[in-house]
Design an enzyme around this catalytic site. Structure first.
Site, mmCIF file in Angstrom:
data_model
loop_
_atom_site.group_PDB
_atom_site.id
_atom_site.type_symbol
_atom_site.label_atom_id
_atom_site.label_comp_id
_atom_site.label_asym_id
_atom_site.label_seq_id
_atom_site.Cartn_x
_atom_site.Cartn_y
_atom_site.Cartn_z
ATOM 1 N N TYR A 138 -3.764 -1.818 -8.915
ATOM 2 C CA TYR A 138 -3.797 -3.251 -9.083
ATOM 3 C C TYR A 138 -5.465 -3.436 -9.035
ATOM 4 O O TYR A 138 -6.345 -2.657 -8.853
ATOM 5 C CB TYR A 138 -3.147 -3.918 -7.896
ATOM 6 N N ARG A 195 -13.593 -0.786 -12.988
ATOM 7 C CA ARG A 195 -12.745 -0.015 -11.957
ATOM 8 C C ARG A 195 -11.168 -0.045 -12.183
ATOM 9 O O ARG A 195 -10.345 1.051 -11.888
ATOM 10 C CB ARG A 195 -12.891 -0.869 -10.472
ATOM 11 N N ARG A 214 15.195 6.734 -11.749
ATOM 12 C CA ARG A 214 14.333 7.133 -10.670
ATOM 13 C C ARG A 214 14.336 8.797 -10.267
ATOM 14 O O ARG A 214 15.180 9.516 -10.259
ATOM 15 C CB ARG A 214 15.087 6.759 -9.227
ATOM 16 N N HIS A 227 10.903 11.705 -9.186
ATOM 17 C CA HIS A 227 9.559 11.674 -8.488
ATOM 18 C C HIS A 227 8.660 11.835 -9.777
ATOM 19 O O HIS A 227 7.259 11.301 -9.803
ATOM 20 C CB HIS A 227 9.247 12.435 -7.600
ATOM 21 N N LYS A 268 -7.553 2.512 -6.664
ATOM 22 C CA LYS A 268 -6.854 0.983 -6.134
ATOM 23 C C LYS A 268 -5.579 0.991 -6.436
ATOM 24 O O LYS A 268 -4.958 0.296 -7.321
ATOM 25 C CB LYS A 268 -7.708 -0.056 -6.861
ATOM 26 N N GLU A 279 -13.946 2.150 5.776
ATOM 27 C CA GLU A 279 -14.059 0.964 5.380
ATOM 28 C C GLU A 279 -13.191 0.182 6.178
ATOM 29 O O GLU A 279 -12.628 0.765 7.166
ATOM 30 C CB GLU A 279 -13.798 0.735 3.777
#
Length: 283
Positions: A33, A52, A100, A102, A148, A181
């Site tokens: 995201y 990014r 589904r 992995h 991210k 962070e």
């Protein structure tokens, strides 16, 4: 007026927007995201955020759903449809919809793209009204925080721990007690010796776009700066602590683990950086 979202090529009222239950973002958190701030319709630090976004996609091997220019056009249209000139834009891209399993789906499926907009005013000019408290916690996240990713459960738990402690943010420490962070922001501190410090980029922290923008401004402000790890004891003795992100901008931390930071008011370095950064908005 109902809020409008963009979902896989369609502009929909937010209450009607949905994704498939087998979307890998829902099943596995298999996505990334990005969050941008727009002021008066102009995206702030857009090149940094879109770069990014592109890097995160490459790191997890998800194909970009569209070119950057097309993405910009969609964001502009979404801002217009929501009549939002000053707002946060949330972009989420997942590996798509598949049975589904992995491992990556084979053959590959189209990635899913969702974009939403939420109005957000500029923070106050007086940083005294923008200060917050923070707590320190061990960092329990995965080893690739430079991506991210939508895998944010440890961040969620850290933010909830902060909320229950009456604080806004959780500052995360590694096994040696060094600052990495915060749960949703970059951490900066002005040491007892007057040096501004933030951790250098590595796989354990997100390359903050507001961080990058502020580093460009430091040369104009004559601030002594070091990019290095910061120990917990050094953090506790700091003259100033502040956090930065696309949503926090420059936010002073006035209390750490219940104790005052410096004089318990925004310090001169945070104020100078905030004023310089706010100037980018044309204010």
């Amino acid at each position: 007026m109902a809020a409008i979202a963009y979902v896989n090529g369609r502009y929909l009222p937010l209450h009607q927007a949905s994704v498939n239950i087998e979307d890998r973002g829902y099943q596995f958190g298999d996505g990334i995201y990005e969050v941008l701030f727009a002021h008066r319709g102009r995206l702030i630090d857009a090149k940094l955020h879109l770069a990014r976004l592109e890097r995160s996609l490459a790191e997890v091997e998800i194909a970009a759903p569209m070119r950057a220019s097309s993405l910009g056009a969609v964001i502009s249209e979404l801002l217009a449809r929501n009549r939002a000139q000053t707002a946060l834009i949330y972009i989420q891209i997942t590996r798509g919809v598949a049975r589904r399993d992995h491992a990556f789906p084979h053959p590959h499926v189209p990635p899913s793209l969702v974009i939403t907009v939420r109005r957000k005013p500029l923070p106050p000019a007086d940083l005294g009204a923008w200060g917050v408290g923070a707590i320190t916690l061990p960092d329990e996240r995965w080893a690739r925080c430079d991506i991210k990713s939508t895998n944010l459960l440890p961040n969620v738990l850290a933010k909830e721990a902060a909320r229950r402690a009456g604080a806004f943010e959780a500052i995360l420490l590694d096994e040696q007690g060094l600052v990495r962070e915060a749960a949703s922001s970059t951490v900066w501190a002005v040491t007892a010796g007057g040096v501004l410090v933030t951790r250098p980029l590595d796989q354990h922290i997100l390359p903050g776009c507001t961080r990058a923008a502020l580093l460009e401004l430091l040369g104009e402000l004559n601030v002594r700066f070091e990019e290095r790890a910061l120990a917990q004891d050094e953090l506790r003795q700091a003259r100033e602590i502040f956090i930065t992100s696309a949503t926090s901008f420059v936010k002073p931390v006035l209390k750490l683990d219940g104790l005052p930071v410096g004089q318990a008011r925004p310090g001169p370095v945070a104020e100078a950086l905030y004023a310089s950064y706010r100037a980018r908005f044309g204010e």
